[in-house]
Design an enzyme around this catalytic site. Structure first.
Site, PDB file in Angstrom:
ATOM      1  N   LEU A  42      -7.073  19.994  38.284  1.00 40.98           N
ATOM      2  CA  LEU A  42      -6.472  20.461  38.832  1.00 40.98           C
ATOM      3  C   LEU A  42      -5.255  20.571  37.671  1.00 40.98           C
ATOM      4  CD1 LEU A  42      -5.646  16.754  40.669  1.00 40.98           C
ATOM      5  CD2 LEU A  42      -6.642  19.123  42.241  1.00 40.98           C
ATOM      6  N   TYR A 157       3.638  13.235  27.747  1.00 44.45           N
ATOM      7  CA  TYR A 157       3.011  12.419  29.129  1.00 44.45           C
ATOM      8  C   TYR A 157       4.159  11.544  29.617  1.00 44.45           C
ATOM      9  CZ  TYR A 157       0.729   8.226  31.375  1.00 44.45           C
ATOM     10  OH  TYR A 157       0.085   6.957  32.562  1.00 44.45           O
TER      11      TYR A 157
HETATM   12  P1  NAD Z   1      -8.806   7.665  35.187  1.00 39.17           P
HETATM   13  O1  NAD Z   1      -9.287   8.120  33.488  1.00 39.17           O
HETATM   14  O2  NAD Z   1      -9.581   5.814  35.385  1.00 39.17           O
HETATM   15  O3  NAD Z   1      -8.634   8.131  36.284  1.00 39.17           O
HETATM   16  C1  NAD Z   1      -7.986   9.408  35.747  1.00 39.17           C
HETATM   17  C2  NAD Z   1      -8.659  10.262  37.458  1.00 39.17           C
HETATM   18  O4  NAD Z   1      -8.421  11.741  36.772  1.00 39.17           O
HETATM   19  C3  NAD Z   1     -10.195  10.621  36.454  1.00 39.17           C
HETATM   20  O5  NAD Z   1     -11.646  10.341  36.961  1.00 39.17           O
HETATM   21  C4  NAD Z   1      -9.900  12.355  36.254  1.00 39.17           C
HETATM   22  O6  NAD Z   1     -11.966  12.630  36.205  1.00 39.17           O
HETATM   23  C5  NAD Z   1      -8.873  12.144  37.008  1.00 39.17           C
HETATM   24  N1  NAD Z   1      -8.364  14.134  36.179  1.00 39.17           N
HETATM   25  C6  NAD Z   1      -7.996  14.171  35.127  1.00 39.17           C
HETATM   26  N2  NAD Z   1      -8.303  15.211  34.650  1.00 39.17           N
HETATM   27  C7  NAD Z   1      -8.290  15.646  36.028  1.00 39.17           C
HETATM   28  C8  NAD Z   1      -8.058  17.358  36.286  1.00 39.17           C
HETATM   29  N3  NAD Z   1      -8.087  18.515  35.368  1.00 39.17           N
HETATM   30  N4  NAD Z   1      -8.696  17.859  37.716  1.00 39.17           N
HETATM   31  C9  NAD Z   1      -9.253  16.842  38.360  1.00 39.17           C
HETATM   32  N5  NAD Z   1      -8.995  15.796  38.033  1.00 39.17           N
HETATM   33  C10 NAD Z   1      -8.846  14.881  37.167  1.00 39.17           C
HETATM   34  O7  NAD Z   1      -7.138   6.991  34.441  1.00 39.17           O
HETATM   35  P2  NAD Z   1      -6.174   5.834  35.789  1.00 39.17           P
HETATM   36  O8  NAD Z   1      -5.406   4.277  34.749  1.00 39.17           O
HETATM   37  O9  NAD Z   1      -6.969   5.229  36.531  1.00 39.17           O
HETATM   38  O10 NAD Z   1      -4.367   6.150  36.039  1.00 39.17           O
HETATM   39  C11 NAD Z   1      -4.541   7.002  37.566  1.00 39.17           C
HETATM   40  C12 NAD Z   1      -2.683   7.268  37.191  1.00 39.17           C
HETATM   41  O11 NAD Z   1      -2.494   6.073  37.370  1.00 39.17           O
HETATM   42  C13 NAD Z   1      -2.502   8.247  35.970  1.00 39.17           C
HETATM   43  O12 NAD Z   1      -2.370   9.473  36.536  1.00 39.17           O
HETATM   44  C14 NAD Z   1      -2.568   7.678  34.995  1.00 39.17           C
HETATM   45  O13 NAD Z   1      -1.494   8.348  34.255  1.00 39.17           O
HETATM   46  C15 NAD Z   1      -1.742   6.581  35.968  1.00 39.17           C
HETATM   47  N6  NAD Z   1      -0.844   5.427  35.171  1.00 39.17           N
HETATM   48  C16 NAD Z   1      -2.351   4.889  34.194  1.00 39.17           C
HETATM   49  C17 NAD Z   1      -1.859   3.801  33.513  1.00 39.17           C
HETATM   50  C18 NAD Z   1      -3.190   2.960  32.938  1.00 39.17           C
HETATM   51  O14 NAD Z   1      -2.826   2.007  31.182  1.00 39.17           O
HETATM   52  N7  NAD Z   1      -3.862   3.167  33.022  1.00 39.17           N
HETATM   53  C19 NAD Z   1      -0.734   3.316  33.017  1.00 39.17           C
HETATM   54  C20 NAD Z   1      -0.019   3.979  34.177  1.00 39.17           C
HETATM   55  C21 NAD Z   1      -0.176   4.794  35.003  1.00 39.17           C
END
Ligand code: NAD
Length: 282
Positions: A42, A157
């Site tokens: 993506l 971010y």
């Molecule tokens: P994670 O890293 O466990 O999962 C994110 C997923 O996105 C992974 O499976 C990864 O392979 C996929 N991804 C990354 N780059 C990609 C690309 N170029 N194309 C397709 N897929 C891609 O992260 P998470 O913590 O479960 O995060 C989920 C969402 O929540 C994200 O948008 C993150 O920014 C947001 N978020 C996370 C937190 C946290 O503390 N974990 C806090 C606030 C927001």
């Protein structure tokens, strides 16, 4: 039973959401750069186009809901500002715009976009970057972000999540979304223990910053419980939820910004408010 697309389905909160939806009997089309039903990168226009087309063909032109969880954290690195804005912003809005007809084809489809409490807790995110992203100009956004040197990734971010939240709120109430029966909302988590956070915690400097960040409840959030929030926001209980950004962050946003929201429209914005009021059409 419905058909849902979940981006970021290979890990963390996207994975937990997809697992819950499948356990509830729904069909899930997972999209990720890692193994998934649809493998797509993506971070590039071609990858986003491939994801759009594969999902439209797999769902038969009808989606009961979409969860946009694919995303990158604020990991430092020269190319990170580009990657972060491409995946976290364009990897959401381009997909949703292309899937809108399929969502409109369902009855009261629901969309949950992953935002973050970084939107309100990272100070001084430049408005110029947000405007560039909302105008679709990723290169201009990244040029400005690079001026922040070592803080560029963290600003990228916060900016990507702020821009995507503004996009959600502005589109949610329009004819194409609310008017087409689609409920478009965002979820803003705080620090949730997922592989994304674990990666940050493996770097001593980042771990120190994360552990010292004020969280009134203490500790980290749980990915499964955040997935429960997503499932709730996809359910009939959320029929009246539109354009909301739901913070589930252990209290950090309230700690820093208790007086900032809710807030009445200031006197000087009254003319614009009245124009919006009078211009409203169902
Ligand atoms: P994670 O890293 O466990 O999962 C994110 C997923 O996105 C992974 O499976 C990864 O392979 C996929 N991804 C990354 N780059 C990609 C690309 N170029 N194309 C397709 N897929 C891609 O992260 P998470 O913590 O479960 O995060 C989920 C969402 O929540 C994200 O948008 C993150 O920014 C947001 N978020 C996370 C937190 C946290 O503390 N974990 C806090 C606030 C927001």
């Amino acid at each position: 039973m419905g058909t849902y697309v979940v981006t970021g389905s290979a890990s963390g909160m996207g994975w937990a959401t997809a697992a819950r939806l499948r356990a509830n009997g729904h069909t899930v089309i997972g999209v990720d750069i890692q193994p998934a039903d649809v493998v797509a990168d993506l971070s590039t226009p071609a990858g986003r186009r491939a994801a759009v087309d594969a999902v439209l063909s797999a769902c038969g032109g009808r989606l009961d809901g979409a969860v946009l969880a694919a995303g990158l954290g604020p990991t430092p690195g020269r190319e990170q500002p580009t990657l972060i804005t491409e995946v976290n912003y364009f990897g959401v809005v381009e997909l949703l715009q292309a899937w809108q007809p399929a969502l409109a084809a369902a009855d009261r489809a629901k969309v949950v976009v992953f935002s973050s409490n970084s939107t309100t807790t990272i100070p001084a995110i430049p408005g110029r970057v947000i405007r560039a992203l909302l105008d679709g100009d990723g290169e201009k956004a990244v040029r400005t972000l690079r001026l922040f040197g070592p803080a560029a990734s963290s600003m990228a971010y916060g900016a990507s999540k702020l821009a995507v939240s503004r996009w959600v709120r502005s589109r949610a109430v329009t004819r194409n979304w609310a008017g087409a029966g689609i409920r478009l909302n965002a979820l803003a988590p705080g620090a949730i223990l997922t592989p994304l956070l674990e990666k940050q915690l493996s770097t001593p400097a980042e771990a120190k910053a994360i552990h010292s960040f004020p969280v009134p409840i203490g500790g980290f959030g749980d990915a499964g419980k955040l997935a429960d929030w997503v499932v709730f926001m996809l359910s009939d209980a959320a029929d009246f939820l539109c354009g909301s950004v739901v913070f589930v962050d252990g209290g950090s946003d309230a700690y820093f910004r208790a007086g900032d929201w809710p807030k009445s429209v200031p006197f000087w914005r009254l003319p614009a408010y009245l124009r919006r009021f009078r211009g409203f059409k169902q």
